[in-house]
Design a protein around this motif. Structure first.
Motif, PDB file in Angstrom:
ATOM      1  N   ILE A 197       7.238   2.126  14.167  1.00 41.07           N
ATOM      2  CA  ILE A 197       8.462   2.915  14.247  1.00 41.07           C
ATOM      3  C   ILE A 197       9.340   2.334  15.348  1.00 41.07           C
ATOM      4  O   ILE A 197       8.892   2.126  16.468  1.00 41.07           O
ATOM      5  CB  ILE A 197       8.142   4.388  14.539  1.00 41.07           C
ATOM      6  N   SER A 198      10.587   2.090  15.007  1.00 41.71           N
ATOM      7  CA  SER A 198      11.513   1.497  15.972  1.00 41.71           C
ATOM      8  C   SER A 198      12.384   2.576  16.616  1.00 41.71           C
ATOM      9  O   SER A 198      12.454   3.716  16.137  1.00 41.71           O
ATOM     10  CB  SER A 198      12.419   0.479  15.276  1.00 41.71           C
ATOM     11  N   LEU A 199      13.060   2.202  17.667  1.00 41.53           N
ATOM     12  CA  LEU A 199      13.995   3.110  18.323  1.00 41.53           C
ATOM     13  C   LEU A 199      15.116   3.498  17.354  1.00 41.53           C
ATOM     14  O   LEU A 199      15.561   4.649  17.330  1.00 41.53           O
ATOM     15  CB  LEU A 199      14.567   2.467  19.590  1.00 41.53           C
ATOM     16  N   THR A 200      15.520   2.580  16.520  1.00 39.81           N
ATOM     17  CA  THR A 200      16.538   2.866  15.509  1.00 39.81           C
ATOM     18  C   THR A 200      16.044   3.932  14.542  1.00 39.81           C
ATOM     19  O   THR A 200      16.787   4.839  14.171  1.00 39.81           O
ATOM     20  CB  THR A 200      16.917   1.578  14.746  1.00 39.81           C
ATOM     21  N   ASP A 201      14.767   3.848  14.131  1.00 42.88           N
ATOM     22  CA  ASP A 201      14.176   4.860  13.246  1.00 42.88           C
ATOM     23  C   ASP A 201      14.206   6.235  13.902  1.00 42.88           C
ATOM     24  O   ASP A 201      14.533   7.234  13.264  1.00 42.88           O
ATOM     25  CB  ASP A 201      12.725   4.513  12.906  1.00 42.88           C
ATOM     26  N   ILE A 202      13.857   6.284  15.180  1.00 37.14           N
ATOM     27  CA  ILE A 202      13.834   7.552  15.910  1.00 37.14           C
ATOM     28  C   ILE A 202      15.234   8.136  16.018  1.00 37.14           C
ATOM     29  O   ILE A 202      15.447   9.328  15.783  1.00 37.14           O
ATOM     30  CB  ILE A 202      13.215   7.359  17.310  1.00 37.14           C
ATOM     31  N   ARG A 203      16.193   7.299  16.330  1.00 37.60           N
ATOM     32  CA  ARG A 203      17.588   7.771  16.437  1.00 37.60           C
ATOM     33  C   ARG A 203      18.112   8.247  15.091  1.00 37.60           C
ATOM     34  O   ARG A 203      18.820   9.248  15.009  1.00 37.60           O
ATOM     35  CB  ARG A 203      18.469   6.673  17.020  1.00 37.60           C
ATOM     36  N   ARG A 204      17.762   7.554  14.034  1.00 40.20           N
ATOM     37  CA  ARG A 204      18.197   7.946  12.688  1.00 40.20           C
ATOM     38  C   ARG A 204      17.589   9.305  12.319  1.00 40.20           C
ATOM     39  O   ARG A 204      18.275  10.186  11.802  1.00 40.20           O
ATOM     40  CB  ARG A 204      17.789   6.881  11.671  1.00 40.20           C
ATOM     41  N   ALA A 205      16.304   9.482  12.586  1.00 37.31           N
ATOM     42  CA  ALA A 205      15.643  10.754  12.279  1.00 37.31           C
ATOM     43  C   ALA A 205      16.229  11.886  13.113  1.00 37.31           C
ATOM     44  O   ALA A 205      16.461  12.982  12.594  1.00 37.31           O
ATOM     45  CB  ALA A 205      14.138  10.629  12.527  1.00 37.31           C
ATOM     46  N   ALA A 206      16.489  11.623  14.382  1.00 34.70           N
ATOM     47  CA  ALA A 206      17.078  12.649  15.255  1.00 34.70           C
ATOM     48  C   ALA A 206      18.442  13.075  14.726  1.00 34.70           C
ATOM     49  O   ALA A 206      18.769  14.262  14.694  1.00 34.70           O
ATOM     50  CB  ALA A 206      17.186  12.131  16.685  1.00 34.70           C
ATOM     51  N   GLY A 207      19.238  12.120  14.296  1.00 29.67           N
ATOM     52  CA  GLY A 207      20.548  12.434  13.743  1.00 29.67           C
ATOM     53  C   GLY A 207      20.457  13.238  12.461  1.00 29.67           C
ATOM     54  O   GLY A 207      21.271  14.132  12.216  1.00 29.67           O
ATOM     55  N   ALA A 208      19.440  12.943  11.646  1.00 30.51           N
ATOM     56  CA  ALA A 208      19.280  13.637  10.372  1.00 30.51           C
ATOM     57  C   ALA A 208      18.881  15.101  10.547  1.00 30.51           C
ATOM     58  O   ALA A 208      19.289  15.956   9.767  1.00 30.51           O
ATOM     59  CB  ALA A 208      18.251  12.914   9.513  1.00 30.51           C
ATOM     60  N   ILE A 209      18.084  15.406  11.569  1.00 39.24           N
ATOM     61  CA  ILE A 209      17.621  16.791  11.731  1.00 39.24           C
ATOM     62  C   ILE A 209      18.484  17.613  12.675  1.00 39.24           C
ATOM     63  O   ILE A 209      18.335  18.832  12.738  1.00 39.24           O
ATOM     64  CB  ILE A 209      16.150  16.842  12.196  1.00 39.24           C
ATOM     65  N   THR A 210      19.401  16.991  13.386  1.00 42.33           N
ATOM     66  CA  THR A 210      20.224  17.702  14.371  1.00 42.33           C
ATOM     67  C   THR A 210      20.894  18.963  13.822  1.00 42.33           C
ATOM     68  O   THR A 210      20.879  19.994  14.490  1.00 42.33           O
ATOM     69  CB  THR A 210      21.266  16.746  14.990  1.00 42.33           C
ATOM     70  N   PRO A 211      21.451  18.954  12.608  1.00 50.09           N
ATOM     71  CA  PRO A 211      22.101  20.171  12.114  1.00 50.09           C
ATOM     72  C   PRO A 211      21.140  21.341  11.895  1.00 50.09           C
ATOM     73  O   PRO A 211      21.565  22.475  11.777  1.00 50.09           O
ATOM     74  CB  PRO A 211      22.713  19.743  10.775  1.00 50.09           C
ATOM     75  N   TYR A 212      19.853  21.069  11.817  1.00 56.43           N
ATOM     76  CA  TYR A 212      18.868  22.096  11.480  1.00 56.43           C
ATOM     77  C   TYR A 212      18.081  22.618  12.678  1.00 56.43           C
ATOM     78  O   TYR A 212      17.365  23.600  12.562  1.00 56.43           O
ATOM     79  CB  TYR A 212      17.871  21.542  10.459  1.00 56.43           C
ATOM     80  N   ILE A 213      18.183  21.956  13.825  1.00 57.20           N
ATOM     81  CA  ILE A 213      17.383  22.302  14.988  1.00 57.20           C
ATOM     82  C   ILE A 213      18.278  22.869  16.092  1.00 57.20           C
ATOM     83  O   ILE A 213      19.292  22.285  16.444  1.00 57.20           O
ATOM     84  CB  ILE A 213      16.636  21.054  15.529  1.00 57.20           C
ATOM     85  N   LEU A 214      17.890  24.008  16.620  1.00 52.23           N
ATOM     86  CA  LEU A 214      18.619  24.604  17.739  1.00 52.23           C
ATOM     87  C   LEU A 214      18.060  24.065  19.046  1.00 52.23           C
ATOM     88  O   LEU A 214      16.855  23.846  19.164  1.00 52.23           O
ATOM     89  CB  LEU A 214      18.438  26.123  17.730  1.00 52.23           C
ATOM     90  N   ARG A 215      18.911  23.874  20.026  1.00 54.55           N
ATOM     91  CA  ARG A 215      18.438  23.515  21.364  1.00 54.55           C
ATOM     92  C   ARG A 215      17.943  24.802  21.997  1.00 54.55           C
ATOM     93  O   ARG A 215      18.718  25.716  22.229  1.00 54.55           O
ATOM     94  CB  ARG A 215      19.538  22.867  22.162  1.00 54.55           C
ATOM     95  N   THR A 216      16.654  24.889  22.196  1.00 57.12           N
ATOM     96  CA  THR A 216      16.069  26.119  22.716  1.00 57.12           C
ATOM     97  C   THR A 216      16.121  26.127  24.236  1.00 57.12           C
ATOM     98  O   THR A 216      15.944  25.102  24.881  1.00 57.12           O
ATOM     99  CB  THR A 216      14.627  26.291  22.238  1.00 57.12           C
TER     100      THR A 216
END
Length: 61
Positions: free
Chosen positions: A2-21
């Protein structure tokens, strides 16, 4: 691997669904540890759980 690019892409994809707690001070835990302690309230996620990350990510593929 898993690359840093993969992690950033996944983070961007789930951002609309996750609340900052929020984190809140825990006087009881602080007293037990003898140091300032805070806890993160993951139960405030829309799913009411701390495992809210996998489902949105898997749906975004």
């Amino acid at each position: 691997m898993i690359s840093l690019t993969d992690i950033r892409r996944a983070a961007g994809a789930i951002t609309p669904y996750i609340l900052r707690t929020p984190t809140v001070a825990s006087p009881g835990l602080s007293a037990l540890l003898g140091a300032d302690a805070t806890i993160k309230i993951e139960a405030l996620q829309r799913t009411g759980s701390f495992k809210a990350r996998e489902r949105p990510r898997s749906c975004c593929r």
